[in-house]
Design a protein around this motif. Structure first.
Motif, PDB file in Angstrom:
ATOM      1  N   ASP A 196      -2.508   8.188  -0.068  1.00  0.00           N
ATOM      2  CA  ASP A 196      -1.738   9.154   0.719  1.00  0.00           C
ATOM      3  C   ASP A 196      -2.600   9.783   1.806  1.00  0.00           C
ATOM      4  O   ASP A 196      -2.146   9.984   2.931  1.00  0.00           O
ATOM      5  N   LEU A 197      -3.845  10.103   1.456  1.00  0.00           N
ATOM      6  CA  LEU A 197      -4.763  10.695   2.425  1.00  0.00           C
ATOM      7  C   LEU A 197      -4.986   9.748   3.601  1.00  0.00           C
ATOM      8  O   LEU A 197      -4.936  10.161   4.760  1.00  0.00           O
ATOM      9  N   TRP A 198      -5.194   8.456   3.312  1.00  0.00           N
ATOM     10  CA  TRP A 198      -5.389   7.475   4.387  1.00  0.00           C
ATOM     11  C   TRP A 198      -4.113   7.259   5.184  1.00  0.00           C
ATOM     12  O   TRP A 198      -4.149   7.057   6.394  1.00  0.00           O
ATOM     13  N   HIS A 199      -2.970   7.315   4.517  1.00  0.00           N
ATOM     14  CA  HIS A 199      -1.690   7.177   5.226  1.00  0.00           C
ATOM     15  C   HIS A 199      -1.511   8.349   6.196  1.00  0.00           C
ATOM     16  O   HIS A 199      -1.109   8.158   7.346  1.00  0.00           O
ATOM     17  N   LEU A 244      -1.193   8.200  10.301  1.00  0.00           N
ATOM     18  CA  LEU A 244      -0.093   8.848  11.019  1.00  0.00           C
ATOM     19  C   LEU A 244      -0.616   9.844  12.040  1.00  0.00           C
ATOM     20  O   LEU A 244      -0.135   9.900  13.172  1.00  0.00           O
ATOM     21  N   LYS A 245      -1.605  10.622  11.629  1.00  0.00           N
ATOM     22  CA  LYS A 245      -2.172  11.630  12.518  1.00  0.00           C
ATOM     23  C   LYS A 245      -2.709  10.978  13.795  1.00  0.00           C
ATOM     24  O   LYS A 245      -2.496  11.480  14.891  1.00  0.00           O
ATOM     25  N   GLN A 246      -3.345   9.846  13.646  1.00  0.00           N
ATOM     26  CA  GLN A 246      -3.903   9.155  14.801  1.00  0.00           C
ATOM     27  C   GLN A 246      -2.842   8.408  15.602  1.00  0.00           C
ATOM     28  O   GLN A 246      -2.997   8.202  16.795  1.00  0.00           O
ATOM     29  N   GLY A 288       4.754  20.700  16.259  1.00  0.00           N
ATOM     30  CA  GLY A 288       5.649  20.971  15.147  1.00  0.00           C
ATOM     31  C   GLY A 288       5.654  19.896  14.082  1.00  0.00           C
ATOM     32  O   GLY A 288       5.982  20.155  12.932  1.00  0.00           O
ATOM     33  N   ILE A 289       5.291  18.682  14.441  1.00  0.00           N
ATOM     34  CA  ILE A 289       5.304  17.598  13.448  1.00  0.00           C
ATOM     35  C   ILE A 289       4.011  17.552  12.643  1.00  0.00           C
ATOM     36  O   ILE A 289       4.003  17.140  11.503  1.00  0.00           O
ATOM     37  N   ARG A 290       2.925  17.988  13.214  1.00  0.00           N
ATOM     38  CA  ARG A 290       1.633  17.918  12.523  1.00  0.00           C
ATOM     39  C   ARG A 290       1.553  18.899  11.363  1.00  0.00           C
ATOM     40  O   ARG A 290       0.985  18.597  10.327  1.00  0.00           O
ATOM     41  N   ARG A 291       2.103  20.060  11.517  1.00  0.00           N
ATOM     42  CA  ARG A 291       2.002  21.120  10.509  1.00  0.00           C
ATOM     43  C   ARG A 291       2.681  20.757   9.192  1.00  0.00           C
ATOM     44  O   ARG A 291       2.035  20.737   8.160  1.00  0.00           O
ATOM     45  N   PRO A 292       3.993  20.462   9.163  1.00  0.00           N
ATOM     46  CA  PRO A 292       4.648  20.228   7.873  1.00  0.00           C
ATOM     47  C   PRO A 292       4.221  18.938   7.194  1.00  0.00           C
ATOM     48  O   PRO A 292       4.339  18.814   6.001  1.00  0.00           O
ATOM     49  N   ARG A 293       3.698  17.992   7.940  1.00  0.00           N
ATOM     50  CA  ARG A 293       3.300  16.715   7.368  1.00  0.00           C
ATOM     51  C   ARG A 293       2.228  16.888   6.310  1.00  0.00           C
ATOM     52  O   ARG A 293       2.088  16.111   5.384  1.00  0.00           O
ATOM     53  N   ARG A 294       1.456  17.927   6.395  1.00  0.00           N
ATOM     54  CA  ARG A 294       0.368  18.153   5.438  1.00  0.00           C
ATOM     55  C   ARG A 294       0.844  18.731   4.110  1.00  0.00           C
ATOM     56  O   ARG A 294       0.174  18.606   3.117  1.00  0.00           O
ATOM     57  N   THR A 295       2.020  19.355   4.096  1.00  0.00           N
ATOM     58  CA  THR A 295       2.437  20.043   2.879  1.00  0.00           C
ATOM     59  C   THR A 295       3.680  19.467   2.236  1.00  0.00           C
ATOM     60  O   THR A 295       3.918  19.682   1.064  1.00  0.00           O
TER      61      THR A 295
END
Length: 135
Positions: free
Chosen positions: A87-90, A94-96, A123-130
């Motif tokens: 999940d961390l690598w996924h 995505l982030k990149q 707005g997409i970067r924030r919720p993707r982490r949680t």
């Protein structure tokens, strides 16, 4: 492919769904995929084809077609150490990829400015982490 041979296809199927009802689905990610879909269709492509692979192969005459689906969680919420690493690598992938994909498609196909793309991506970067969701 000669008789007796095989072919293997691998593709991400973009169907987002919540696996933990305690977390709200990240609306911005759904919006990103809808916009991506709209932009890519304007270029006469379809990125949502993974679900059709099995039928495409059987229609082409392949037999004994096996389809295997694997969940790819978005987030580091799994307790299993291996899945957490995947999940961390996924997430890193995505982030990149979000910015590069969105910048090209959204500016060329949807007529967005680079600034509009960047504001949207904040707005997409924030919720993707949680958020606990799978694709």
């Amino acid at each position: 492919v000669k008789p007796g041979g095989y072919v293997e296809l691998s593709e991400l199927g973009f169907t987002l769904e919540a696996t933990n009802q305690n977390y709200p689905l990240p609306f911005q990610i759904f919006r990103w995929f809808d916009l991506y879909d709209e932009a890519i269709k304007k270029m006469w492509f379809n990125f949502r084809v993974a679900h059709a692979f099995k039928n495409m192969l059987t229609d082409a005459g392949f037999v004994d077609v096996v389809e295997t689906k694997l969940e790819v969680p978005w987030g580091t919420w799994p307790k299993d150490r291996r899945r957490k690493a995947i999940d961390l690598w996924h997430l890193e992938q995505l982030k990149q990829g979000f910015q590069g994909i969105a910048a090209g498609l959204f500016t060329r196909s949807l007529g967005w400015t680079p600034t509009e793309v960047e504001v949207f991506l904040v707005g997409i970067r924030r919720p993707r982490r949680t958020a606990a969701c799978n694709s």
